[in-house]
Design a protein around this motif. Sequence first.
Motif, PDB file in Angstrom:
ATOM      1  N   THR A   1       0.879  -1.061   0.210  1.00 44.14           N
ATOM      2  CA  THR A   1       0.084  -0.032  -0.013  1.00 44.14           C
ATOM      3  C   THR A   1       0.778   1.219   0.004  1.00 44.14           C
ATOM      4  O   THR A   1       0.489   2.274  -0.754  1.00 44.14           O
ATOM      5  N   TRP A   2       1.999   1.403   0.705  1.00 46.00           N
ATOM      6  CA  TRP A   2       2.829   2.252   0.796  1.00 46.00           C
ATOM      7  C   TRP A   2       3.380   2.630  -0.682  1.00 46.00           C
ATOM      8  O   TRP A   2       3.423   3.957  -1.126  1.00 46.00           O
ATOM      9  N   MET A   3       3.561   1.816  -1.416  1.00 53.44           N
ATOM     10  CA  MET A   3       4.061   1.974  -2.783  1.00 53.44           C
ATOM     11  C   MET A   3       2.893   2.213  -3.744  1.00 53.44           C
ATOM     12  O   MET A   3       3.162   3.107  -4.396  1.00 53.44           O
ATOM     13  N   ARG A   4       1.701   1.444  -3.534  1.00 59.37           N
ATOM     14  CA  ARG A   4       0.875   1.751  -4.541  1.00 59.37           C
ATOM     15  C   ARG A   4       0.074   3.368  -4.239  1.00 59.37           C
ATOM     16  O   ARG A   4      -0.210   4.022  -5.306  1.00 59.37           O
ATOM     17  N   GLU A   5       0.158   3.821  -3.196  1.00 61.29           N
ATOM     18  CA  GLU A   5      -0.285   5.114  -2.861  1.00 61.29           C
ATOM     19  C   GLU A   5       0.611   6.410  -3.076  1.00 61.29           C
ATOM     20  O   GLU A   5       0.330   7.457  -2.916  1.00 61.29           O
ATOM     21  N   GLY A   6       1.956   5.675  -3.239  1.00 59.07           N
ATOM     22  CA  GLY A   6       3.011   6.694  -3.711  1.00 59.07           C
ATOM     23  C   GLY A   6       3.415   7.398  -2.127  1.00 59.07           C
ATOM     24  O   GLY A   6       4.044   8.649  -2.294  1.00 59.07           O
ATOM     25  N   LEU A   7       3.481   6.704  -1.329  1.00 60.03           N
ATOM     26  CA  LEU A   7       3.604   7.293   0.174  1.00 60.03           C
ATOM     27  C   LEU A   7       5.316   7.245   0.193  1.00 60.03           C
ATOM     28  O   LEU A   7       5.799   7.997   1.106  1.00 60.03           O
ATOM     29  N   ILE A   8       5.955   6.434  -0.413  1.00 55.73           N
ATOM     30  CA  ILE A   8       7.420   6.147  -0.205  1.00 55.73           C
ATOM     31  C   ILE A   8       8.081   6.235  -1.560  1.00 55.73           C
ATOM     32  O   ILE A   8       7.362   5.955  -2.547  1.00 55.73           O
ATOM     33  N   ASP A   9       9.335   6.639  -1.388  1.00 55.11           N
ATOM     34  CA  ASP A   9       9.925   6.791  -3.069  1.00 55.11           C
ATOM     35  C   ASP A   9      11.072   5.803  -2.823  1.00 55.11           C
ATOM     36  O   ASP A   9      11.739   5.144  -3.960  1.00 55.11           O
ATOM     37  N   ALA A  10      11.491   4.989  -1.788  1.00 53.61           N
ATOM     38  CA  ALA A  10      12.503   3.913  -1.818  1.00 53.61           C
ATOM     39  C   ALA A  10      12.056   3.117  -0.413  1.00 53.61           C
ATOM     40  O   ALA A  10      11.613   3.393   0.447  1.00 53.61           O
ATOM     41  N   LEU A  11      12.335   1.609  -0.632  1.00 52.21           N
ATOM     42  CA  LEU A  11      12.689   0.819   0.415  1.00 52.21           C
ATOM     43  C   LEU A  11      13.711  -0.127   0.565  1.00 52.21           C
ATOM     44  O   LEU A  11      14.454  -0.609  -0.339  1.00 52.21           O
TER      45      LEU A  11
ATOM     46  N   VAL B   1       9.147  -8.540  -3.696  1.00 45.09           N
ATOM     47  CA  VAL B   1       9.214  -6.869  -3.673  1.00 45.09           C
ATOM     48  C   VAL B   1       9.629  -6.099  -4.841  1.00 45.09           C
ATOM     49  O   VAL B   1       9.000  -4.997  -5.072  1.00 45.09           O
ATOM     50  N   VAL B   2      10.671  -6.545  -5.433  1.00 40.77           N
ATOM     51  CA  VAL B   2      11.128  -5.842  -6.604  1.00 40.77           C
ATOM     52  C   VAL B   2      10.198  -5.696  -7.587  1.00 40.77           C
ATOM     53  O   VAL B   2       9.725  -4.592  -8.425  1.00 40.77           O
ATOM     54  N   ASP B   3       9.290  -6.612  -8.028  1.00 40.34           N
ATOM     55  CA  ASP B   3       8.486  -6.866  -9.054  1.00 40.34           C
ATOM     56  C   ASP B   3       7.030  -5.749  -8.683  1.00 40.34           C
ATOM     57  O   ASP B   3       6.869  -4.860  -9.547  1.00 40.34           O
ATOM     58  N   VAL B   4       6.733  -5.519  -7.293  1.00 39.84           N
ATOM     59  CA  VAL B   4       5.703  -4.674  -6.990  1.00 39.84           C
ATOM     60  C   VAL B   4       6.362  -3.168  -7.129  1.00 39.84           C
ATOM     61  O   VAL B   4       5.550  -2.152  -7.740  1.00 39.84           O
ATOM     62  N   ALA B   5       7.544  -3.022  -6.653  1.00 41.57           N
ATOM     63  CA  ALA B   5       8.428  -1.681  -6.736  1.00 41.57           C
ATOM     64  C   ALA B   5       8.354  -1.176  -8.122  1.00 41.57           C
ATOM     65  O   ALA B   5       8.149   0.179  -8.183  1.00 41.57           O
ATOM     66  N   ARG B   6       8.593  -2.056  -8.991  1.00 44.94           N
ATOM     67  CA  ARG B   6       9.053  -1.609 -10.381  1.00 44.94           C
ATOM     68  C   ARG B   6       7.624  -0.843 -10.968  1.00 44.94           C
ATOM     69  O   ARG B   6       7.639   0.086 -11.737  1.00 44.94           O
ATOM     70  N   GLN B   7       6.416  -1.756 -10.557  1.00 48.44           N
ATOM     71  CA  GLN B   7       5.234  -0.904 -10.873  1.00 48.44           C
ATOM     72  C   GLN B   7       4.888   0.481 -10.467  1.00 48.44           C
ATOM     73  O   GLN B   7       4.174   1.040 -11.040  1.00 48.44           O
ATOM     74  N   HIS B   8       5.390   0.821  -9.326  1.00 50.59           N
ATOM     75  CA  HIS B   8       5.089   2.192  -9.082  1.00 50.59           C
ATOM     76  C   HIS B   8       6.388   2.983  -8.663  1.00 50.59           C
ATOM     77  O   HIS B   8       6.298   4.126  -8.011  1.00 50.59           O
ATOM     78  N   ASN B   9       7.487   2.533  -9.376  1.00 49.46           N
ATOM     79  CA  ASN B   9       8.551   3.503  -9.591  1.00 49.46           C
ATOM     80  C   ASN B   9       9.297   3.665  -8.190  1.00 49.46           C
ATOM     81  O   ASN B   9       9.697   4.632  -7.913  1.00 49.46           O
ATOM     82  N   VAL B  10       9.393   2.527  -7.414  1.00 47.41           N
ATOM     83  CA  VAL B  10      10.078   2.698  -6.087  1.00 47.41           C
ATOM     84  C   VAL B  10      11.297   2.001  -6.260  1.00 47.41           C
ATOM     85  O   VAL B  10      11.314   0.809  -6.644  1.00 47.41           O
ATOM     86  N   GLU B  11      12.263   2.591  -5.481  1.00 46.68           N
ATOM     87  CA  GLU B  11      13.571   2.008  -5.799  1.00 46.68           C
ATOM     88  C   GLU B  11      13.726   0.902  -4.561  1.00 46.68           C
ATOM     89  O   GLU B  11      13.139   1.376  -3.060  1.00 46.68           O
ATOM     90  N   VAL B  12      14.557  -0.022  -4.816  1.00 48.40           N
ATOM     91  CA  VAL B  12      14.694  -1.066  -3.624  1.00 48.40           C
ATOM     92  C   VAL B  12      15.872  -1.284  -3.320  1.00 48.40           C
ATOM     93  O   VAL B  12      16.873  -1.325  -4.274  1.00 48.40           O
ATOM     94  N   TYR B  13      16.330  -1.206  -1.967  1.00 51.33           N
ATOM     95  CA  TYR B  13      17.766  -1.241  -1.752  1.00 51.33           C
ATOM     96  C   TYR B  13      18.028  -2.504  -0.587  1.00 51.33           C
ATOM     97  O   TYR B  13      17.376  -2.666   0.432  1.00 51.33           O
ATOM     98  N   ALA B  14      18.706  -3.417  -1.040  1.00 55.78           N
ATOM     99  CA  ALA B  14      18.954  -4.596   0.000  1.00 55.78           C
ATOM    100  C   ALA B  14      19.529  -3.948   1.008  1.00 55.78           C
ATOM    101  O   ALA B  14      20.795  -3.442   0.991  1.00 55.78           O
ATOM    102  N   GLY B  15      19.313  -4.342   2.205  1.00 54.58           N
ATOM    103  CA  GLY B  15      19.654  -3.879   3.326  1.00 54.58           C
ATOM    104  C   GLY B  15      20.703  -4.961   4.262  1.00 54.58           C
ATOM    105  O   GLY B  15      20.316  -6.157   4.112  1.00 54.58           O
ATOM    106  N   PHE B  16      21.630  -4.645   4.914  1.00 50.16           N
ATOM    107  CA  PHE B  16      22.502  -5.209   5.787  1.00 50.16           C
ATOM    108  C   PHE B  16      22.829  -4.454   7.135  1.00 50.16           C
ATOM    109  O   PHE B  16      23.064  -3.347   7.078  1.00 50.16           O
ATOM    110  N   ASP B  17      22.431  -5.321   8.059  1.00 52.79           N
ATOM    111  CA  ASP B  17      22.635  -4.732   9.418  1.00 52.79           C
ATOM    112  C   ASP B  17      23.995  -5.117   9.831  1.00 52.79           C
ATOM    113  O   ASP B  17      24.196  -6.336  10.135  1.00 52.79           O
ATOM    114  N   CYS B  18      24.807  -4.285   9.740  1.00 53.41           N
ATOM    115  CA  CYS B  18      26.282  -4.660  10.102  1.00 53.41           C
ATOM    116  C   CYS B  18      26.616  -4.931  11.349  1.00 53.41           C
ATOM    117  O   CYS B  18      27.864  -5.532  11.740  1.00 53.41           O
TER     118      CYS B  18
END
Length: 549
Positions: free
Chosen positions: A274-284, A297-314
Amino acid sequence: MRHPSRHRIIWHEVGHALQYMDFPITPQNVLKKAVLPITRTQVDCLSWLAHTYLGGPYDMPRMWRDYLDPSPYEYVDPEGRPLGMFMEHARPDPDHYRDEGQRRRYGTAHELWKQGVDVVDLVAEASRRYGLDFTLAFRMNDYHHGSWEEHPRWWLEHREMTVGKGRQPEDSSPAAARRISGLDFTHPEVREHVIAPIIAAAECYDVDGIDLDFSRSRPYFPPGEEKPECLTDLVRTVRERLSPVFRKRGREPRILARIYERPTCDDAGMDWRTWMREGLIDALSIGSMYGADYRDVVDVARQHNVEVYAGFDCIAFDLNDTKHFGRLEYFRASCLNYYHQGVNGIFFFNGSALWSGPYPGPVARAMPHLMEVGDPDCLERRSKVYVTGWHVDHKPQLVWSSDPERNPGGTTRLFEVSDNLQDSADCGDLERLILKAEFKLHTPWISELNEWHLIWSRLDTMEYLLNGQPIEPGPIEKDELTPYALNGADINKNWSRVIRFDLTHGPLPVCGQNSFFVRVVEPDGQLVGPRDLLLGRVELHVDYGEPVK
């Protein structure tokens, strides 16, 4: 292959730069730890943690002075005494602190403020000077303080709005106290309490964006009472209230949400779709480890022009038994896998934990990752290690049991490889390819098995298959036996050994998903009594030839 995006690597600074900086306390010495080590690398965004509930409101003094009353976020001691924005009232006298951590955390920010320097202004200006974007990150529900003596004033006054509803913890452990200390986001008052400093900070500081960190920490609701619409309401409200602030500066707000991997984020009430679909976020930013699958997650993000970053908790690579896995070769493999899944870039959370873990030493030298992992083209044909089952929380898979009712008849481990090893072998670029499989033995303490421990796999008849093709192990060396126990008795019951397979001349793993299958074909007849054989960590070491010097 890398999808166009604003950032290659986002580097999240949690405040360690202030704690580890050199003395004396000067703006220049802050920047030597906070900004200079990530310049002239692939990092193009510094995400700076704005402290509210974690350690108190000490590092945004200009905002607290001019835009928002800090008293609801101020820590209060067990006697009800307010401790001050810089914890100054917790000190025996103005120049002394309870411990070295407090001196470095609060004293650094306080001393800079005495010099007329707000640390956020300082770091933001330096980031821009070096061509980096600068964002402020806010932890949505940090409850570290739950196991401390001091707590934020608002939290003390509204304990009925926590997930534990003010009850006592189940036991005396810090984890039990923290689990019930998180705020309950069902309440509009809680959401407003969390949102207020976000908006005030955006008004006060010239930032390029805001990071909403939902990975610190679940639960956001009492167990079984999750209401995703409440977290969505928070994100929506933040977007609505940030928009006029950013438009005054001639741009739209840029919001990044950081969440757990799936299904943990879904179960916690984080409705990222929903955050992606409503344009509430620009990146995840999603996840914290190796080995996840983000393709859905990437497939949904592409549909709504949201960037996806792989996170690492160092911070996961700062433990004695995990430091090794934070080295560059492991990151190369994991990041290349994530790029093949379609992520835009990498988010290093708690990034400075890498200083003291895999590469101790000068800060810039301790972070070779930052020169490579932001660009998949820099990872191709570079030596790397693909790994599964490495973390201490990973449960090994049962291969064989002497109990017929528990014996699974073998087990399969799947792993992804993003190198085209056949092409590299064909052109002579692949120097060596070694598969390592860690096996664990669980037995009662039976002394007669001790010698068997040293020669296992030469007694039982084993079968090993890589993508359905048989592979043969190399000879076992005595020094490969690695106990993982606290005392001698446990060593006789539990051990692990690494078995090696030289795959340099085939069969080669494919580019994509691979399977490693192992089973006991015929257990040794001399060995009686209960025992289990389990498959632990599996690694693929890919070594490319180096240029002749």
